[in-house]
Design a protein around this motif. Structure first.
Motif, short mmCIF file in Angstrom:
data_model
loop_
_atom_site.label_atom_id
_atom_site.label_comp_id
_atom_site.label_asym_id
_atom_site.label_seq_id
_atom_site.Cartn_x
_atom_site.Cartn_y
_atom_site.Cartn_z
N LYS A 2 0.85 -1.19 0.00
CA LYS A 2 0.00 0.00 0.00
C LYS A 2 0.88 1.24 0.00
O LYS A 2 1.96 1.25 0.57
CB LYS A 2 -0.90 0.02 1.23
CG LYS A 2 -1.94 -1.07 1.22
CD LYS A 2 -2.88 -0.92 2.37
CE LYS A 2 -3.92 -2.01 2.32
NZ LYS A 2 -4.95 -1.84 3.31
N VAL A 4 2.73 4.75 -1.94
CA VAL A 4 3.83 4.96 -2.88
C VAL A 4 5.13 4.99 -2.08
O VAL A 4 5.20 5.61 -1.03
CB VAL A 4 3.63 6.28 -3.64
CG1 VAL A 4 4.82 6.57 -4.55
CG2 VAL A 4 2.33 6.26 -4.43
N ILE A 13 5.08 2.33 -7.33
CA ILE A 13 3.72 2.84 -7.29
C ILE A 13 2.77 1.67 -7.53
O ILE A 13 2.63 1.20 -8.67
CB ILE A 13 3.49 3.93 -8.35
CG1 ILE A 13 4.51 5.06 -8.17
CG2 ILE A 13 2.05 4.45 -8.27
CD1 ILE A 13 4.49 6.10 -9.28
N ASN A 15 -0.67 -0.18 -8.16
CA ASN A 15 -1.99 0.09 -8.74
C ASN A 15 -2.89 -1.11 -8.45
O ASN A 15 -2.47 -2.07 -7.80
CB ASN A 15 -1.87 0.32 -10.25
CG ASN A 15 -1.11 1.59 -10.55
OD1 ASN A 15 -1.43 2.65 -10.06
ND2 ASN A 15 -0.06 1.46 -11.36
N THR A 16 -4.09 -1.08 -8.94
CA THR A 16 -5.04 -2.16 -8.70
C THR A 16 -4.56 -3.49 -9.26
O THR A 16 -4.63 -4.52 -8.59
CB THR A 16 -6.41 -1.82 -9.32
OG1 THR A 16 -6.84 -0.58 -8.77
CG2 THR A 16 -7.43 -2.89 -9.02
N ASP A 17 -4.02 -3.47 -10.49
CA ASP A 17 -3.64 -4.74 -11.13
C ASP A 17 -2.18 -4.79 -11.58
O ASP A 17 -1.79 -5.70 -12.31
CB ASP A 17 -4.56 -5.03 -12.31
CG ASP A 17 -4.53 -3.93 -13.35
OD1 ASP A 17 -3.93 -2.87 -13.09
OD2 ASP A 17 -5.09 -4.13 -14.44
N ASN A 18 -1.36 -3.82 -11.17
CA ASN A 18 0.07 -3.84 -11.51
C ASN A 18 0.84 -2.96 -10.55
O ASN A 18 0.25 -2.30 -9.70
CB ASN A 18 0.29 -3.42 -12.96
CG ASN A 18 -0.16 -1.99 -13.23
OD1 ASN A 18 0.01 -1.10 -12.40
ND2 ASN A 18 -0.73 -1.77 -14.39
N VAL A 19 2.14 -2.96 -10.71
CA VAL A 19 3.01 -2.09 -9.91
C VAL A 19 3.96 -1.41 -10.87
O VAL A 19 4.58 -2.06 -11.71
CB VAL A 19 3.81 -2.91 -8.87
CG1 VAL A 19 4.74 -2.01 -8.08
CG2 VAL A 19 2.88 -3.66 -7.94
#
Length: 71
Positions: A2, A4, A13, A15-19
């Motif tokens: 969770k 940044v 960073i 995200n919902t489905d990736n980093v």
């Protein structure tokens, strides 16, 4: 994961489905060509903090396009 994360010149960073992983800084280098050495350095540095991310598959090519800062 969770939030940044920033450390040194690198960032993570989630995200919902990736980093998104990134972070380079080279004085007087303004080209937007991808350099595999930069990718390897980013993965190595971030992998030293988050080992699972160093082993994660890369699903899109990195980009150096966008806003560039002389700092």
């Amino acid at each position: 994961m969770k939030g940044v994360w920033f450390f040194g010149n690198n960032y993570v960073i989630p995200n919902t489905d990736n980093v998104v992983l990134g972070g380079t800084q080279q004085k007087d280098r303004w080209d937007t060509n991808v350099d595999i050495k930069d990718t390897e350095t980013i993965l190595s540095r971030i992998g030293s903090v988050f080992p699972a991310l160093a082993r994660a598959p890369i699903v899109s090519a990195p980009s150096r396009a966008g806003t560039r800062s002389p700092f």
